[in-house]
Write a protein that holds these residues in place. Structure first.
Motif, mmCIF file in Angstrom:
data_model
loop_
_atom_site.group_PDB
_atom_site.id
_atom_site.type_symbol
_atom_site.label_atom_id
_atom_site.label_comp_id
_atom_site.label_asym_id
_atom_site.label_seq_id
_atom_site.Cartn_x
_atom_site.Cartn_y
_atom_site.Cartn_z
ATOM 1 N N GLU A 170 0.895 -1.203 -0.299
ATOM 2 C CA GLU A 170 -0.077 -0.263 -0.024
ATOM 3 C C GLU A 170 1.191 1.061 0.111
ATOM 4 O O GLU A 170 0.156 2.656 -0.431
ATOM 5 C CB GLU A 170 -0.920 -0.053 0.956
ATOM 6 N N LEU A 171 1.841 1.385 0.097
ATOM 7 C CA LEU A 171 2.885 2.159 0.825
ATOM 8 C C LEU A 171 4.411 1.575 0.003
ATOM 9 O O LEU A 171 4.893 0.941 0.426
ATOM 10 C CB LEU A 171 3.384 2.945 1.753
ATOM 11 N N ALA A 172 4.295 2.119 -1.068
ATOM 12 C CA ALA A 172 5.881 1.487 -2.239
ATOM 13 C C ALA A 172 6.599 3.055 -1.592
ATOM 14 O O ALA A 172 7.112 4.092 -1.390
ATOM 15 C CB ALA A 172 5.416 1.057 -2.862
ATOM 16 N N ILE A 173 8.062 2.621 -1.085
ATOM 17 C CA ILE A 173 8.953 3.420 -1.394
ATOM 18 C C ILE A 173 10.515 2.552 -1.986
ATOM 19 O O ILE A 173 11.086 1.318 -2.023
ATOM 20 C CB ILE A 173 9.867 2.826 0.510
ATOM 21 N N PHE A 174 10.036 3.878 -2.951
ATOM 22 C CA PHE A 174 11.353 3.180 -3.639
ATOM 23 C C PHE A 174 12.740 3.525 -3.747
ATOM 24 O O PHE A 174 12.919 4.519 -3.448
ATOM 25 C CB PHE A 174 11.251 3.867 -5.632
ATOM 26 N N THR A 175 13.674 2.825 -3.807
ATOM 27 C CA THR A 175 15.066 3.161 -3.691
ATOM 28 C C THR A 175 16.195 3.029 -5.108
ATOM 29 O O THR A 175 15.704 2.481 -5.800
ATOM 30 C CB THR A 175 15.784 2.464 -2.306
ATOM 31 N N HIS A 176 17.469 3.628 -4.749
ATOM 32 C CA HIS A 176 18.528 3.751 -5.371
ATOM 33 C C HIS A 176 18.621 2.347 -5.593
ATOM 34 O O HIS A 176 20.409 1.934 -6.363
ATOM 35 C CB HIS A 176 19.376 4.755 -5.368
ATOM 36 N N LEU A 177 19.139 2.128 -4.475
ATOM 37 C CA LEU A 177 19.335 0.548 -3.653
ATOM 38 C C LEU A 177 19.236 -0.885 -5.097
ATOM 39 O O LEU A 177 18.608 -1.049 -4.662
ATOM 40 C CB LEU A 177 19.572 0.185 -2.037
ATOM 41 N N PRO A 178 20.572 -1.477 -5.006
ATOM 42 C CA PRO A 178 20.230 -2.479 -6.165
ATOM 43 C C PRO A 178 20.694 -3.980 -5.523
ATOM 44 O O PRO A 178 20.156 -4.976 -5.924
ATOM 45 C CB PRO A 178 21.503 -2.758 -7.373
ATOM 46 N N LEU A 179 21.207 -3.765 -4.444
ATOM 47 C CA LEU A 179 21.647 -5.004 -3.881
ATOM 48 C C LEU A 179 20.659 -6.090 -2.790
ATOM 49 O O LEU A 179 20.601 -4.808 -1.947
ATOM 50 C CB LEU A 179 22.608 -5.321 -3.084
ATOM 51 N N SER A 180 20.950 -7.042 -3.185
ATOM 52 C CA SER A 180 20.073 -7.590 -2.180
ATOM 53 C C SER A 180 20.605 -9.671 -1.903
ATOM 54 O O SER A 180 21.527 -9.767 -2.665
ATOM 55 C CB SER A 180 18.201 -7.665 -3.197
ATOM 56 N N GLY A 181 19.573 -10.500 -1.611
ATOM 57 C CA GLY A 181 20.259 -11.890 -1.765
ATOM 58 C C GLY A 181 21.413 -12.021 -0.630
ATOM 59 O O GLY A 181 21.713 -11.412 0.827
ATOM 60 N N ILE A 182 22.492 -12.773 -1.470
ATOM 61 C CA ILE A 182 23.755 -12.933 -0.662
ATOM 62 C C ILE A 182 24.588 -11.168 -0.443
ATOM 63 O O ILE A 182 25.188 -11.647 1.199
ATOM 64 C CB ILE A 182 24.836 -13.979 -1.064
ATOM 65 N N THR A 183 24.501 -10.317 -1.346
ATOM 66 C CA THR A 183 24.672 -9.105 -0.283
ATOM 67 C C THR A 183 24.126 -8.234 0.085
ATOM 68 O O THR A 183 24.086 -6.907 0.252
ATOM 69 C CB THR A 183 25.610 -8.691 -2.095
#
Length: 160
Positions: free
Chosen positions: A67-80
């Motif tokens: 319902e409230l999306a916070i868009f970021t500039h951050l690309p990494l996830s998972g193992i990083t």
């Protein structure tokens, strides 16, 4: 595990914050959003893709329950996920309590960040096996009742 947890969290008047993706994040978000009436919102902190160095929303985000999306500039996830370029830092630092459901490297990295930042954190694994162990001191809940006790204690004085 995700659906009963989402319904219960919605019933106690808190917000739900996830990474806004599919799978477990979508299941807990959908269950939370279906509770009526409720006070809290479904919040998604979203990763970005960086084609040509310009942040663009990642395909498939947010899931339909956010319902409230916070868009970021951050690309990494998972193992990083513990890297400073991961949205996991925002997710954990913005949370009063962290409940970890069975997941993969991204889930594990969020748990490590919760410990690093001193956030109350519990692993709600039920009867599921995971390929990693929570850090020492992080309780493992097998039932929703155990999670409820942990959350209520962590939020004592904040819940109505």
């Amino acid at each position: 595990l995700a659906e009963p947890l989402g319904r219960w969290l919605a019933s106690i008047g808190v917000h739900l914050l996830t990474g806004g993706g599919v799978g477990t994040m979508e299941a807990v978000s959908r269950a939370f959003a279906q509770v009526r009436p409720r006070e809290g919102l479904v919040i998604g902190v979203l990763p970005a893709d960086l084609p040509d160095g310009i942040a663009v929303p990642r395909e498939g985000y947010p899931n339909s329950a956010v319902e409230l999306a916070i868009f970021t500039h951050l690309p990494l996830s998972g193992i990083t996920g513990t890297d400073p370029r991961s949205r996991n830092h925002i997710n954990i630092l913005s949370s009063d309590v962290v409940i970890v459901l069975p997941g993969n490297e991204g889930t594990e990295s969020e748990m490590m960040l919760a410990v690093r930042y001193g956030k109350p954190v519990i692993a709600f694994f039920g009867d599921h096996d995971v390929d990693w162990q929570p850090p020492e001191g992080v309780p493992i809940a097998r039932t929703l009742a155990e999670v409820e006790r942990f959350v209520r204690e962590a939020l004592a004085g904040r819940l109505a």
